[in-house]
Design a protein around this motif. Structure first.
Motif, short mmCIF file in Angstrom:
data_model
loop_
_atom_site.label_atom_id
_atom_site.label_comp_id
_atom_site.label_asym_id
_atom_site.label_seq_id
_atom_site.Cartn_x
_atom_site.Cartn_y
_atom_site.Cartn_z
N LEU A 70 0.82 -1.20 0.00
CA LEU A 70 0.00 0.00 0.00
C LEU A 70 0.86 1.25 0.00
CD1 LEU A 70 -2.71 -1.04 -0.22
CD2 LEU A 70 -2.69 -1.43 2.22
N GLU A 71 2.15 1.11 -0.23
CA GLU A 71 3.06 2.25 -0.18
C GLU A 71 3.04 3.01 -1.50
OE1 GLU A 71 5.43 1.73 2.93
OE2 GLU A 71 3.50 0.72 3.10
N SER A 76 -2.72 2.97 -4.94
CA SER A 76 -3.77 3.54 -4.12
C SER A 76 -4.82 4.21 -4.99
CB SER A 76 -3.20 4.57 -3.15
OG SER A 76 -2.28 3.96 -2.29
N PHE A 224 10.55 5.41 -2.82
CA PHE A 224 11.31 6.66 -2.71
C PHE A 224 12.72 6.34 -2.22
CE2 PHE A 224 12.69 10.54 -0.78
CZ PHE A 224 11.97 11.59 -1.33
N ASP A 225 12.75 5.57 -1.16
CA ASP A 225 14.00 5.17 -0.53
C ASP A 225 14.98 4.52 -1.50
OD1 ASP A 225 15.39 5.21 1.80
OD2 ASP A 225 13.85 4.13 2.92
N TYR A 228 16.39 6.90 -3.91
CA TYR A 228 17.37 7.74 -3.23
C TYR A 228 18.73 7.05 -3.18
CZ TYR A 228 19.25 10.84 0.42
OH TYR A 228 20.00 11.73 1.13
N SER A 257 15.82 13.96 -4.67
CA SER A 257 16.24 14.34 -3.32
C SER A 257 17.70 13.98 -3.08
CB SER A 257 15.36 13.63 -2.27
OG SER A 257 14.04 14.14 -2.32
N ASP A 261 20.73 16.54 -2.23
CA ASP A 261 21.57 16.37 -1.03
C ASP A 261 23.05 16.38 -1.37
OD1 ASP A 261 19.34 16.24 0.42
OD2 ASP A 261 19.57 14.18 1.09
N GLU A 279 0.15 11.68 -7.87
CA GLU A 279 -0.23 13.01 -7.41
C GLU A 279 0.99 13.86 -7.03
OE1 GLU A 279 -3.50 15.45 -7.04
OE2 GLU A 279 -3.22 13.46 -7.87
N SER A 280 1.87 13.32 -6.21
CA SER A 280 2.93 14.16 -5.69
C SER A 280 4.03 14.45 -6.72
CB SER A 280 3.53 13.56 -4.42
OG SER A 280 3.82 12.22 -4.59
N ARG A 282 3.53 15.81 -9.37
CA ARG A 282 3.11 17.11 -9.84
C ARG A 282 3.47 18.19 -8.83
NH1 ARG A 282 -1.79 19.55 -8.87
NH2 ARG A 282 -2.58 17.66 -7.88
N MET A 283 3.45 17.82 -7.57
CA MET A 283 3.66 18.79 -6.51
C MET A 283 5.11 18.89 -6.06
SD MET A 283 0.54 19.67 -6.35
CE MET A 283 0.44 20.71 -4.91
N TYR A 284 5.90 17.92 -6.38
CA TYR A 284 7.31 17.93 -6.00
C TYR A 284 8.01 19.09 -6.70
CZ TYR A 284 11.82 15.91 -4.75
OH TYR A 284 13.07 15.69 -4.22
N ARG A 285 9.12 19.53 -6.12
CA ARG A 285 9.90 20.59 -6.76
C ARG A 285 11.30 20.12 -7.04
NH1 ARG A 285 5.78 21.30 -7.49
NH2 ARG A 285 4.43 23.08 -7.28
N LEU B 70 -6.92 5.88 0.82
CA LEU B 70 -5.64 5.18 0.72
C LEU B 70 -4.53 6.13 0.31
CD1 LEU B 70 -6.25 2.49 1.64
CD2 LEU B 70 -7.04 1.94 -0.63
N GLU B 71 -4.82 7.41 0.33
CA GLU B 71 -3.84 8.40 -0.12
C GLU B 71 -2.85 8.72 0.98
OE1 GLU B 71 -5.24 10.04 -3.43
OE2 GLU B 71 -5.90 8.00 -3.03
N SER B 76 -1.46 3.85 5.36
CA SER B 76 -0.90 2.70 4.65
C SER B 76 0.05 1.93 5.54
CB SER B 76 -0.16 3.16 3.40
OG SER B 76 -1.04 3.83 2.53
N PHE B 224 -1.29 16.58 0.40
CA PHE B 224 -0.19 17.41 -0.09
C PHE B 224 -0.78 18.66 -0.75
CE2 PHE B 224 3.06 18.74 -3.00
CZ PHE B 224 4.27 18.23 -2.54
N SER B 257 6.66 22.91 -0.55
CA SER B 257 6.73 23.07 -2.00
C SER B 257 6.15 24.41 -2.43
CB SER B 257 5.98 21.93 -2.69
OG SER B 257 6.65 20.72 -2.50
N ASP B 261 8.08 27.43 -4.33
CA ASP B 261 7.58 27.98 -5.59
C ASP B 261 7.45 29.50 -5.54
OD1 ASP B 261 7.47 25.49 -6.54
OD2 ASP B 261 5.29 25.39 -6.79
N MET B 283 12.61 11.82 3.74
CA MET B 283 13.35 11.89 2.48
C MET B 283 13.17 13.22 1.75
SD MET B 283 14.54 8.90 2.77
CE MET B 283 15.32 8.56 1.19
N ARG B 285 13.27 17.21 0.94
CA ARG B 285 14.31 18.20 1.18
C ARG B 285 13.70 19.58 1.29
NH1 ARG B 285 15.72 14.42 2.63
NH2 ARG B 285 17.60 13.21 2.24
#
Lengths: 346, 346
Positions: A70-71, A76, A224-225, A228, A257, A261, A279-280, A282-285, B70-71, B76, B224, B257, B261, B283, B285
């Motif tokens: 479910l990660e 999801s 993600f890990d 990384y 990330s 670093d 979803e994220s 789109r939101m990540y920078r 589940l978001e 999770s 988010f 984020s 921006d 994780m 930044r």
DNA sequence: TTGTACGCGTTATCAA
DNA sequence: TTGATAACGCGTACAA
């Protein structure tokens, strides 16, 4: 003690058979008795017993879902869509998360078999001989949603062309001047998200006469890990790539990330692309350039495939006025390329 | 057609009763017949019929779980832990995701009631009179995992002290020189993660004689996205805070984020803290300073609470050599403060 | 130690 | 249009 059919029958002064007829509404029954039964049922807060019901009907109006973990937020999202579609068709869904553990998959599939579920949707791509045997002995239809397991009986698979999409993504990098392109693959035992995406990467290099550098290919496990770590690995070597293709968005963000670093700017020093359009991403920078697949289409087709599996010999499934042909037990759905800000253009 | 008890009985030359006895292993049975039954069952790939079984036993060895969506990756993680704990105790779990929709919750709870599940774990905090009524009429024990629903019968709640933890977090900001502190709350109908975290924020301000600035309090919905929007909102006003407390890590990352921006540096221009210690908060930044609650403890206690609910009048539950007292149907578990790099120290 | 027979709650069949 | 009753597959008194 919960009310039973018998209690409702007593209270409304009719037989159990009539109560059942009213509640299931298939045959005609006297309007007066109908109202009395309905009233009694409501008053007694009557709830049919699922166990008894499916014991005789061999049907449950329940769909089972096997999800590896479910990660992953693509999963999801897909689950949410499937739930919506199922709800609209009057089905309930039951999600079993197997934690990447095939023993658990076997356990839960057997549970499903015991429960008379009407169909199974699997989001898990791993398999071994034991789990294959169990899956093959299921008496209900199986849909592989966004995964591909070869040689599964009574089952169809719904997928984008992962090879082509990955190839397009890497070609985009190349077109923008990148030649030293690293890849963080998923687990290669997963066909679609693992091997096929790697295949696409290799093909793009080949098409552009770029030789493969094994040092630039690392594997992760879609987290993600792992993205990384793989990136720290890649960037600690002599040959620093100008771009990294991660096989999913989670790993792409992990990669970004890690690069940050280590003091690299993304995308100016290192460009990064992902896959899945979660979803994220789109939101990540910086926002991640990626490939999107429509969970809406996958979810809907998965449901249609199960519902229509009785009338076999189906050769295509319709959704939104579009026909999706079933070829070799597979349905191919479209993907879209989503350009954002994680790639530098030379 | 799947093999039934009768088939196994025929094949092994004993009665159905003996087969049942062997398979359920409660009473003694002749070793020879036992072996014959076992062999026959294996050969026929016998699988007990869950429907028939729970119909007579009124028990299923299945635990139901209701999750709002589940978001959220804290959920999770919690689900994964619960699965592990349940597995170890011989229980299977079934997850139903209600998409924040109470009608769906009612539907699934009723499904569970029909299925003879042995216990229910809810991760959803919203409720209305209708869903309360359904929950209150459940014949199995209910555990509220990391949520609190007041006045629910036959149920206990497991939580950290959200007020205290939030207060500590905001005090940490204040101690480091921040006084203009914004908050992005969750949905306030959620007691623990919504109202209580806001309460903690307000209390910390009060303790330090900082007056509340309503313009600095925005609400989100734990995503988010909502953290992102709320922050754009906050930073578009005249009074720019030096720190933002987001009621969960997802919103904290959204906030970061958004700040990035808009050209702010995090943490130098704007500090940000979150809550939950989800994987990616580590994780991201800059890595997010946050409050961690142990899904391990919650999952384990939830299971213990269900298993031990028969022997009622329990006043405490043990886990890892530590006693967790049950007070007023609530169990309080510890939290930890996790300092990372998202806060500037003046 | 083993087998017979009943009950769990529901639906479907068959007469009435 | 209705009602009695036989399934569905399993566990367990009760009797042997």
């Amino acid at each position: 003690m919960r009310a039973k059919v018998k209690d409702v029958a007593n209270k409304s002064g009719v037989s159990m058979a009539t109560v059942s007829r009213v509640l299931n509404g298939n045959t005609r029954v006297n309007e007066k008795s109908k109202q009395r039964v309905l009233a009694a049922a409501k008053e007694l807060d009557y709830l049919p017993n699922q166990a008894a019901r499916s014991l005789v009907l061999k049907k449950s109006n329940i769909l089972g879902i096997i999800v590896p973990n479910l990660e992953n937020s693509f999963n999801s999202k897909l689950l949410a869509t499937i739930e919506e579609e199922a709800d609209r068709e009057g089905y309930k869904i039951i999600i079993c998360c197997i934690q990447e553990n095939l023993e658990k998959e076997i356990k839960y599939v057997n549970l499903f078999r015991q429960m008379y579920i009407d169909g199974l949707i699997i989001l898990n791509e791993k398999i071994n001989s034991k789990s294959r045997k169990v899956l093959n002995s299921c008496e209900f239809p199986i849909v592989q949603a966004s995964v591909l397991i070869k040689g599964l009986k009574n089952s169809i698979s719904i997928n984008v062309d992962n090879r082509k999409a990955s190839c397009e993504l890497v070609n985009y990098l190349i077109k923008n001047g990148h030649r030293d392109i690293a890849m963080i693959t998923g687990n290669l035992v997963d066909q679609t998200s693992g091997q096929f995406r790697l295949d696409g990467y290799l093909q793009a290099l080949k098409e552009n006469d770029i030789s493969v550098n094994e040092n630039l290919i690392k594997s992760g496990n879609f987290t993600f890990d792992s993205g990384y770590k793989a990136t720290k690995d890649i960037l600690s070597k002599k040959e620093i790539p100008t771009a990294i293709f991660a096989a999913c968005d989670e790993m792409a963000m992990g990669a970004a990330s890690a690069a940050l670093d280590l003091g690299y700017n993304v995308p100016n020093d290192i460009s990064i692309v992902g896959f899945d359009n979660i979803e994220s991403s789109r939101m990540y920078r910086p926002a991640i350039t990626t490939i999107g697949q429509s969970t809406k289409i996958i979810g809907n087709l998965a449901l249609m495939a199960i519902l229509q599996s009785k009338n076999n010999a189906k050769t295509s499934i319709e959704f939104n006025n579009r026909q999706y042909p079933i070829i070799d037990n597979k349905i191919e759905i479209p993907y879209i390329f989503i350009e954002r800000n994680s790639v530098k253009k030379f």
